[in-house]
Write an enzyme that holds these catalytic residues in place. Structure first.
Site, PDB file in Angstrom:
ATOM      1  N   ASP A   1     -38.625  69.012   7.127  1.00 22.27           N
ATOM      2  CA  ASP A   1     -38.076  67.989   6.091  1.00 22.27           C
ATOM      3  C   ASP A   1     -36.514  68.397   6.768  1.00 22.27           C
ATOM      4  O   ASP A   1     -35.757  69.365   6.585  1.00 22.27           O
ATOM      5  CB  ASP A   1     -37.773  68.530   4.826  1.00 22.27           C
ATOM      6  CG  ASP A   1     -36.987  67.720   3.794  1.00 22.27           C
ATOM      7  OD1 ASP A   1     -36.516  66.655   4.428  1.00 22.27           O
ATOM      8  OD2 ASP A   1     -37.065  67.623   2.718  1.00 22.27           O
TER       9      ASP A   1
ATOM     10  N   GLU B   1     -39.866  64.688   8.064  1.00 21.91           N
ATOM     11  CA  GLU B   1     -39.672  64.117   6.878  1.00 21.91           C
ATOM     12  C   GLU B   1     -37.939  63.628   6.780  1.00 21.91           C
ATOM     13  O   GLU B   1     -37.273  64.477   7.132  1.00 21.91           O
ATOM     14  CB  GLU B   1     -39.963  64.970   5.455  1.00 21.91           C
ATOM     15  CG  GLU B   1     -39.530  64.242   4.312  1.00 21.91           C
ATOM     16  CD  GLU B   1     -40.241  65.426   3.161  1.00 21.91           C
ATOM     17  OE1 GLU B   1     -39.423  65.446   2.120  1.00 21.91           O
ATOM     18  OE2 GLU B   1     -41.146  65.853   3.435  1.00 21.91           O
TER      19      GLU B   1
ATOM     20  N   HIS C   1     -43.163  62.930  -3.187  1.00 24.53           N
ATOM     21  CA  HIS C   1     -42.340  64.150  -3.179  1.00 24.53           C
ATOM     22  C   HIS C   1     -42.291  64.903  -4.664  1.00 24.53           C
ATOM     23  O   HIS C   1     -42.550  64.103  -5.558  1.00 24.53           O
ATOM     24  CB  HIS C   1     -40.963  63.592  -2.787  1.00 24.53           C
ATOM     25  CG  HIS C   1     -39.727  64.520  -2.961  1.00 24.53           C
ATOM     26  ND1 HIS C   1     -39.103  64.426  -4.031  1.00 24.53           N
ATOM     27  CD2 HIS C   1     -39.270  65.420  -2.040  1.00 24.53           C
ATOM     28  CE1 HIS C   1     -38.050  65.369  -3.869  1.00 24.53           C
ATOM     29  NE2 HIS C   1     -38.088  65.898  -2.504  1.00 24.53           N
TER      30      HIS C   1
END
Length: 376
Positions: free
Chosen positions: A200, A227, A303
């Protein structure tokens, strides 16, 4: 049965200053109460005081009012109709952002309520169950700045039984690419070839040029996805991350509703939609985005970096999802992450967690935890 009240409960761990990117040290519970004594529960990953204002606001005019006034006296069974009603009656000041966050919480609570009334799990209500267990992936944040720190932090996830781990970038990643490459390779070397790794970027990169040099390294180290490579407003920049054979995910940093995801697919070229059920419009809107993604040949991975309430909502969705996608499993050390519900979601030897089968979301609030961290 009629809705008689929406209750907002703000929680916060004493001493929390909000200086790091971790939303699990405060929380906002939303409870939908009915005249027959049945209550639906939800949480929302947003600013609790803002959510309270959106719920409690008095009517300004026909398209600007708080959610409590929008749904009071309505039949809670008409979830889709209530979603449209809330969206319409807040449209003058809403349509995106925090108002959708608040609608999300009410929507999730309504699904929990429906399940309790009908004696069915939310997963059963959403569709045909395809799986009873879902792979958990743990988000490890902060990751650390040395190989030893990375190994220690990743071990927190491995000790939980995780077979998939998402590491989180820090702003220093864009300043020293050689050091960053070493950390990425250290993460892969530590977990071995059989553990799924994701990353991420979490706005660590402010422009595409800062992240693009790392894409071949993520590819060579078999990363499952990258991400949030850029701030979500830079959709054209997202599109530049295509062509490296690593799927690009986006949306978790603020996209709400299918209308914004349509643009993310079109302009941003994202491969994976990553909606947060507590921010995107609840389970009702999540199902609509799922349909959109399937029509476009894209993936959808939810998420969720909050408590077991969000995990339960995501498991309900993923149990009937058309692809066997993993469920985010926060490794935050906040007590609100682990103690807010009476139920837990232990990770099995297969790296998966069981989908709740009890009516509604299948979780209940731990009254002691709520009382301990409640803000008066």
């Amino acid at each position: 049965m009629k809705i008689i009240d929406i209750e907002v409960i703000e929680l916060r761990v004493p001493g929390w200053t909000g200086e790091t990117f971790d939303g699990s040290y405060d929380n906002c519970l939303v409870l939908v109460h009915t005249d027959e004594g049945v209550t639906g529960i939800a949480e929302v990953d947003s600013v609790p005081s803002v959510i309270r204002a959106i719920v409690d606001a008095p009517r300004s005019h026909t398209h600007a009012m708080g959610l409590k006034q929008a749904v009071a006296g309505q039949d809670p069974a008409d979830i889709e109709g209530l979603w449209e009603r809330m969206y319409d009656l807040t449209s003058y000041y809403g349509r995106r952002g925090a108002v959708i966050h608040a609608i999300s919480a009410v929507d999730i609570a309504l699904w929990d309520l429906r399940g309790k009334v009908l004696g069915k799990s939310v997963g059963e209500l959403l569709g045909t169950r395809r799986r009873d267990r879902v792979l958990a992936y743990g988000t490890v944040y902060p990751l650390g700045e040395t190989a030893d720190e990375i190994r220690r932090n990743i071990d927190r996830g491995l000790k939980l039984g995780l077979k998939a781990i998402k590491i989180v970038a820090d702003p220093f990643w864009r300043e020293d690419l050689r050091k960053t490459e070493g950390l990425i390779r250290a993460a892969r070397a530590h977990v071995g070839p059989d553990i799924r790794l994701m990353v991420d970027a979490a706005t660590a990169w402010t422009k595409a040029e800062e992240g693009l040099p790392l894409m071949p390294i993520f590819r060579d180290n078999d990363f499952f996805w990258v991400e949030a490579p850029l701030p979500i407003d830079d959709l054209d920049g997202h599109a530049r991350f295509q062509g490296f054979d690593v799927p690009i995910g986006g949306g978790d940093l603020g996209l709400t509703t299918r209308f914004e995801y349509e643009e993310a697919f079109e302009r941003g070229k994202i491969d994976i939609a990553q909606p947060d059920v507590t921010m995107v419009g609840g389970l009702t809107e999540l199902m609509r985005i799922s349909d959109l993604a399937q029509r476009r040949g894209k993936r959808l991975v939810t998420h969720g970096y909050k408590s077991n309430i969000t995990i339960a909502a995501n498991l309900a969705f993923l149990s009937q999802h058309w692809m066997d996608e993993p469920c985010e499993y926060s490794t935050s050390q906040s007590p609100l992450r682990w103690q807010l519900t009476n139920e837990a979601f232990p990770i099995g030897t297969d790296g998966r967690i069981a989908v709740p089968e009890r009516p509604g979301l299948g979780v209940s609030l731990n009254a002691e935890t709520v009382a301990r961290y409640r803000i008066a």
